[in-house]
Design a protein around this motif. Structure first.
Motif, short mmCIF file in Angstrom:
data_model
loop_
_atom_site.label_atom_id
_atom_site.label_comp_id
_atom_site.label_asym_id
_atom_site.label_seq_id
_atom_site.Cartn_x
_atom_site.Cartn_y
_atom_site.Cartn_z
N PRO A 11 0.82 -1.21 0.00
CA PRO A 11 0.00 0.00 0.00
C PRO A 11 0.85 1.26 0.00
O PRO A 11 1.94 1.30 0.57
CB PRO A 11 -0.79 -0.13 1.30
N ILE A 48 -2.21 9.62 -1.23
CA ILE A 48 -3.31 9.42 -2.19
C ILE A 48 -3.57 10.70 -2.98
O ILE A 48 -3.90 10.67 -4.16
CB ILE A 48 -4.57 8.93 -1.45
N LEU A 94 -1.31 10.73 -5.86
CA LEU A 94 -1.77 9.78 -6.87
C LEU A 94 -2.89 10.37 -7.70
O LEU A 94 -2.97 10.15 -8.91
CB LEU A 94 -2.22 8.49 -6.18
N GLN A 95 -3.76 11.14 -7.06
CA GLN A 95 -4.88 11.75 -7.78
C GLN A 95 -4.43 12.92 -8.65
O GLN A 95 -4.92 13.08 -9.77
CB GLN A 95 -5.92 12.23 -6.76
N CYS A 151 -0.64 -0.61 -4.18
CA CYS A 151 -2.09 -0.57 -4.11
C CYS A 151 -2.52 0.55 -3.18
O CYS A 151 -1.71 1.14 -2.45
CB CYS A 151 -2.65 -1.92 -3.63
N ILE A 152 -3.81 0.86 -3.21
CA ILE A 152 -4.37 1.91 -2.37
C ILE A 152 -4.87 1.28 -1.08
O ILE A 152 -5.67 0.34 -1.12
CB ILE A 152 -5.53 2.62 -3.09
N CYS A 186 -6.93 0.40 2.25
CA CYS A 186 -8.34 0.53 2.65
C CYS A 186 -8.42 0.39 4.16
O CYS A 186 -7.80 -0.49 4.75
CB CYS A 186 -9.18 -0.56 1.99
N CYS A 197 -12.60 0.63 -1.76
CA CYS A 197 -11.88 1.87 -2.05
C CYS A 197 -12.01 2.14 -3.54
O CYS A 197 -12.28 1.24 -4.33
CB CYS A 197 -10.41 1.73 -1.70
N GLU A 244 -10.59 2.96 -7.16
CA GLU A 244 -9.37 2.81 -7.94
C GLU A 244 -8.97 4.17 -8.50
O GLU A 244 -9.79 4.94 -8.98
CB GLU A 244 -9.62 1.82 -9.09
N PRO A 290 -7.38 -0.92 -5.19
CA PRO A 290 -7.41 -1.01 -3.72
C PRO A 290 -6.75 -2.30 -3.25
O PRO A 290 -6.80 -3.33 -3.90
CB PRO A 290 -8.92 -1.01 -3.41
#
Length: 776
Positions: A376, A382, A385-386, A399-400, A402, A409, A411, A417
């Motif tokens: 993770p 995050i 990442l966005q 991975c993201i 949770c 979560c 993607e 996730p």
């Protein structure tokens, strides 16, 4: 007028108009200080009558024309400060007869020609600042003849040849700026008692090795030798520079290991060695530079692990860039860099759990792409990442995270996730049990689906044959569009191109769209082109690419609905709107970076990569905030060399097509890079790619290169939009313009292999802004 027997001082009064010639009658005047007003016009020749004048301060006004020869014949002149004006002309040989001249500052004007060779022979010159002009030829020798020269600033000109040997032998010299010229040859030997405290020789063609005598500059605080051709090893004598704070050796061809003696530069807070061929492991002794705030080792050949001693670099707060090396191992040594703002580890072979870096709470930018990270990502990342999904590419096992109890979560940018795989396994296990118990029902459903598919396929084939729509969006929205545009009446046209007509459709005050209508004379080919555009545009999501809202496809035409861009195209803003709007540098930089980021996404983040093939200002749309959005993917093609290495037709626009595609059908990302470079040149010059002002029907690339002096040197005000020259009078931002111009020339290199990738372009643009801000 504040006149007295000895001096006349009129400063900071916002006085305008010309300098009165009558001042020349004040024969006893020794100081004329008219600085920082709004004076315009020419300098009157009558000032030459002031035969006792020692100080002439006319700086920061709006004076133009040449300095009269009569002024240069005043024998008592000691200080001539006429910088920050619009003066032109050349320095006459009479200037060499000013025996008392100590300070001559003419920077930020439009002077040209050569500097008289005898300037330093008769004078006691202490400061010479001719920066930001168009002086050419060689730097005159003997500037340090009197041994009084303290400050020599000749940056941003077109000086050629070698650095005079006497500059290296000048013990009184403490500030030296020769950056942004076309100087070549080696760096002169520096005396043991050198008093240099600041040396900037960046953006030249200086070659050879860095001389060990650099270690003689024991009082120096800044050394910038970046963007030259220095080769060989970094001298061990660098360790003698105990007062050094900034060392920039980036963008040369240095090789060999980083000498451990550098740890003796205890005051170092900024170290940039990027874009060289330095190899070996990263010295653990770097950790002894406890004041280091900025460390860039990108694009070298460093191997091995990140030294465990990096935990001691507590002061690293601005930037740590280890990208594009051969670094392996884990990132534990970086876990305690709590003040770090920017972290770039991309393009290495690092493999570790990113959660170790979760405590880096001060980060504003991070790039870990193309490594082997796993597990993770930190929750606090995050947002990165966005906002910058490309900064996480090439790590298939991340991975993201949770939280416990969360149903799922979302993607983000193809990063799944962490709980998705487990959930899928659970579902599959339950599904197997269900299937075993109701296998007969599933069999019936499958048969039903197959029959339904065959029926639907037959109906679609019939629809194609009968000419009914192949696909459609909302019919209600389509009816609204047709109504508000009077069935696509010409009065609503806002643009035309080779691939269709654009209409403006205002459905409501907050729903304003652009409607693109594409037609084709060959009906069979239309649907293929339309499907290609729909599939291409529909898949991509990026802030700098136009977003598809809806679409309608028929056998004889198609409509595509986009968000309306309030500021039209970049072509309109640069060339068509009357009067032309003012474009400040920050806006131009924002546009340049946005286009680059959009192309970077197409080239590096799409799989397979997408080549636009017609990048030009007409295909760059600007929203209300002047953020650029790349449009017109109707001619975009997907790179898939295993299927179709070449397209079937030449596509592009004259002036923007790269040399290798002007007469060929080869498609490559390098051709987009070339077109982007042309757009950069248009942004900087505000001239069209094929402008009627260019001699001999040449294009903008040939025109810019024809204005280069000696290969790499160039004069900005011959090339750059005069609006930018006026904006930056006396500011540092002109350095950004020069670097972007240099980048544009790299993008438009004749050989495709010599051009940078769009990922490199984005990195150079972002690094440029950060580097300039640090210098300020």
């Amino acid at each position: 007028m504040g006149e007295s027997r000895r001096g006349c001082a009129i400063v900071l009064n916002h006085l305008s108009g010309p300098i009165p010639p009558e001042i020349g009658k004040c024969s006893s005047l020794t100081e004329l200080l008219l600085k920082e007003n709004l004076l315009d016009g020419v300098i009157p020749a009558e000032l030459g009558m002031l035969r006792n004048l020692t100080k002439l301060w006319l700086y920061t006004n709006h004076l133009r024309g040449e300095i009269p020869i009569e002024v240069w014949k005043i024998p008592t002149l000691e200080e001539v400060f006429i910088y920050n004006n619009s003066l032109s002309g050349q320095l006459p040989v009479e200037i060499t007869e000013l025996r008392h001249l100590k300070n001559l500052s003419l920077f930020n004007n439009d002077f040209s020609g050569v500097v008289p060779k005898g300037l330093g022979l008769n004078s006691s010159i202490e400061e010479l600042d001719l920066s930001h002009n168009r002086f050419s030829g060689e730097i005159p020798p003997n500037l340090c003849f009197s041994k009084h020269l303290e400050r020599l600033i000749l940056a941003y000109n077109q000086f050629q040849g070698s650095i005079p040997l006497d500059i290296g032998e000048c013990s009184s010299l403490w500030r030296l700026r020769l950056d942004h010229n076309n100087l070549s040859g080696p760096l002169p030997h520096l005396l043991e008692n050198s008093g240099l405290s600041y040396m900037d020789l960046s953006m030249n063609n200086i070659n050879g090795s860095i001389p060990p005598s650099l270690g003689n500059c024991r009082n120096i605080t800044l050394i910038n030798l970046s963007n030259n051709r220095f080769a060989g090893l970094i001298p061990l004598e660098i360790g003698n520079l105990v007062k050094l704070q900034v060392l920039d050796l980036s963008s040369n061809v240095l090789s060999g290991p980083l000498p451990p003696q550098i740890l003796q530069c205890a005051g170092l807070n900024r170290l940039d060695l990027g874009f060289n061929s330095i190899n070996g492991s990263i010295p653990s002794s770097l950790s002894k530079l406890t004041g280091l705030q900025y460390l860039v080792l990108q694009n070298n050949q460093f191997a091995g692990e990140i030294p465990p001693s990096f935990v001691d670099l507590k002061s690293l707060s601005i930037n740590l860039d280890l990208s594009n090396n051969e670094i392996i191992g884990d990132v534990s040594p970086l876990a305690s860099l709590n003040h770090l703002s920017r972290l770039d580890l991309s393009g290495n072979n690092l493999s570790d759990n990113l959660m170790k870096l979760g405590a880096l709470s001060s980060l504003t930018e991070v790039n870990i792409s193309f490594n082997h990270f796993m597990g993770p990502i930190p929750v606090s990342w995050i947002k990165f990442l966005q906002s910058s999904p490309n900064s996480f590419l090439g790590n298939s096992d991340i991975c993201i995270p949770c939280q416990e109890g969360e149903p799922d979560c979302t993607e983000v940018s193809n990063v799944s996730p962490c709980n998705r795989s487990n959930k899928k396994k659970g579902r599959l296990s339950k599904m197997k049990i269900v299937l075993l118990s109701i296998w007969s029902l599933v069999f019936c459903v499958l048969v039903f689906l197959v029959l339904g598919y065959l029926l639907l396929k037959r109906r679609r084939a019939a629809a194609k044959k009968d000419g009914v729509p192949l696909q459609e969006g909302s019919s209600f929205t389509l009816n609204q569009i047709m109504e508000v545009t009077d069935m696509l009446n010409n009065k609503y046209v806002i643009g035309r191109g080779a691939h269709g007509t654009i209409y403006k459709a205002s459905l409501s005050p907050d729903k304003i769209y652009a409607v693109k209508k594409l037609t084709c004379t060959r009906k069979k080919g239309l649907s293929m082109n339309m499907v290609r555009e729909i599939q291409t545009v529909g898949k991509i999501r990026h802030r700098n690419l136009v977003k598809l809202v809806d679409f309608w496809i028929r056998t004889d035409y198609g409509l595509i609905l986009y968000d309306y861009m309030e500021n039209g195209s970049l072509h309109d803003v640069l060339h068509e709107i009357n009067p032309l709007p003012i474009l400040l540098w920050d806006i131009r930089y924002k546009i340049a970076l946005g286009i680059a980021q959009g192309l970077e996404y197409l080239h590096h983040d799409c799989n397979p990569a997408i080549v636009h093939r017609d990048i030009k200002p007409k295909n760059i749309l600007l929203d209300l905030d002047m953020e650029p959005h790349i449009s017109d993917f109707g001619i975009a093609t997907l790179i898939d060399t295993s299927v179709s290495p070449q397209s079937s037709a030449i596509i592009g626009t004259i002036g923007y097509m790269s040399p290798e595609t002007a007469f060929m059908t080869t498609k490559s990302t390098e051709s987009d890079v070339y077109s982007y470079g042309v757009v950069l040149l248009e942004l900087l010059t505000r001239l069209k790619a094929v402008d009627p002002s260019f001699p001999g029907n040449t294009d903008i690339v040939s025109w810019v290169n024809s204005n280069l002096n000696g290969g790499d040197g160039y004069c900005l005000d011959r090339i750059v939009d005069p609006g930018l020259i006026r904006e930056f009078m006396g500011s540092r931002d002109m350095e950004e313009v020069a670097k972007v111009l240099s980048l544009a020339l790299k993008c438009t290199a004749k050989e495709a292999g010599d051009r940078p990738s769009m990922r490199d372009v984005v990195k150079q643009l972002t690094d440029l802004k950060m580097r300039i801000s640090l210098q300020e």
